[in-house]
Design a protein around this motif. Structure first.
Motif, PDB file in Angstrom:
ATOM      1  N   THR A  47       0.834  -1.196   0.000  1.00 48.50           N
ATOM      2  CA  THR A  47       0.000   0.000   0.000  1.00 48.50           C
ATOM      3  C   THR A  47       0.869   1.246   0.000  1.00 48.50           C
ATOM      4  OG1 THR A  47      -1.741  -1.185   1.172  1.00 48.50           O
ATOM      5  CG2 THR A  47      -1.829   1.211   1.244  1.00 48.50           C
ATOM      6  N   MET A  48       1.941   1.241   0.792  1.00 44.46           N
ATOM      7  CA  MET A  48       2.866   2.377   0.810  1.00 44.46           C
ATOM      8  C   MET A  48       3.519   2.562  -0.561  1.00 44.46           C
ATOM      9  SD  MET A  48       4.775   2.274   4.520  1.00 44.46           S
ATOM     10  CE  MET A  48       5.547   0.700   4.212  1.00 44.46           C
ATOM     11  N   LEU A  49       3.897   1.462  -1.194  1.00 40.09           N
ATOM     12  CA  LEU A  49       4.520   1.528  -2.509  1.00 40.09           C
ATOM     13  C   LEU A  49       3.536   2.070  -3.546  1.00 40.09           C
ATOM     14  CD1 LEU A  49       7.086   1.008  -4.113  1.00 40.09           C
ATOM     15  CD2 LEU A  49       6.316  -1.343  -4.444  1.00 40.09           C
ATOM     16  N   HIS A  50       2.289   1.644  -3.494  1.00 44.00           N
ATOM     17  CA  HIS A  50       1.267   2.159  -4.423  1.00 44.00           C
ATOM     18  C   HIS A  50       1.043   3.647  -4.214  1.00 44.00           C
ATOM     19  CE1 HIS A  50       0.803  -1.881  -5.554  1.00 44.00           C
ATOM     20  NE2 HIS A  50      -0.506  -1.960  -5.671  1.00 44.00           N
ATOM     21  N   LYS A  51       1.037   4.067  -2.961  1.00 41.72           N
ATOM     22  CA  LYS A  51       0.866   5.490  -2.660  1.00 41.72           C
ATOM     23  C   LYS A  51       2.051   6.288  -3.205  1.00 41.72           C
ATOM     24  CE  LYS A  51      -0.949   9.139  -0.744  1.00 41.72           C
ATOM     25  NZ  LYS A  51      -2.282   9.650  -1.005  1.00 41.72           N
ATOM     26  N   LEU A  52       3.255   5.753  -3.071  1.00 37.83           N
ATOM     27  CA  LEU A  52       4.443   6.411  -3.624  1.00 37.83           C
ATOM     28  C   LEU A  52       4.304   6.548  -5.136  1.00 37.83           C
ATOM     29  CD1 LEU A  52       7.275   7.587  -3.586  1.00 37.83           C
ATOM     30  CD2 LEU A  52       8.164   5.234  -3.521  1.00 37.83           C
ATOM     31  N   GLN A  53       3.892   5.491  -5.806  1.00 36.82           N
ATOM     32  CA  GLN A  53       3.717   5.547  -7.256  1.00 36.82           C
ATOM     33  C   GLN A  53       2.673   6.598  -7.638  1.00 36.82           C
ATOM     34  OE1 GLN A  53       2.940   1.345  -7.695  1.00 36.82           O
ATOM     35  NE2 GLN A  53       5.026   0.957  -8.413  1.00 36.82           N
TER      36      GLN A  53
END
Length: 90
Positions: A47-53
């Motif tokens: 979820t953190m990675l998706h938010k970063l993207q």
């Protein structure tokens, strides 16, 4: 190429190092997200990675400058040297 290290601060305060989620490689008006080794691709880390993207996608064009200026309670972006730059190769 310029590189930003993306850090997530779960306590909503930009104190301490935070969790390194990945790196954002910026070239011209484009950016590429690279997950930090060890960041899971499922569950809360994903979820953190998706938010970063997502954050990177809304900062194009000019992602380097726009991410550096981004005001967030949870995210910070710190410029780091490209690999090999400390040896004079970059």
């Amino acid at each position: 190429m310029r590189i930003l290290e993306a850090r997530f601060h779960p306590d909503a305060q930009l104190t301490g190092e935070g969790i390194v989620v990945g790196r954002v490689r910026c070239t011209g008006g484009k950016a590429t997200v690279e997950a930090q080794p060890g960041v899971a691709t499922s569950g809360p880390p994903a979820t953190m990675l998706h938010k970063l993207q997502y954050l990177v996608s809304i900062c194009v064009p000019g992602p380097f400058d726009r991410l550096r200026r981004l005001r967030s309670r949870y995210w910070s972006f710190v410029e780091i040297a490209p690999p090999g730059a400390e040896k004079g190769e970059g």
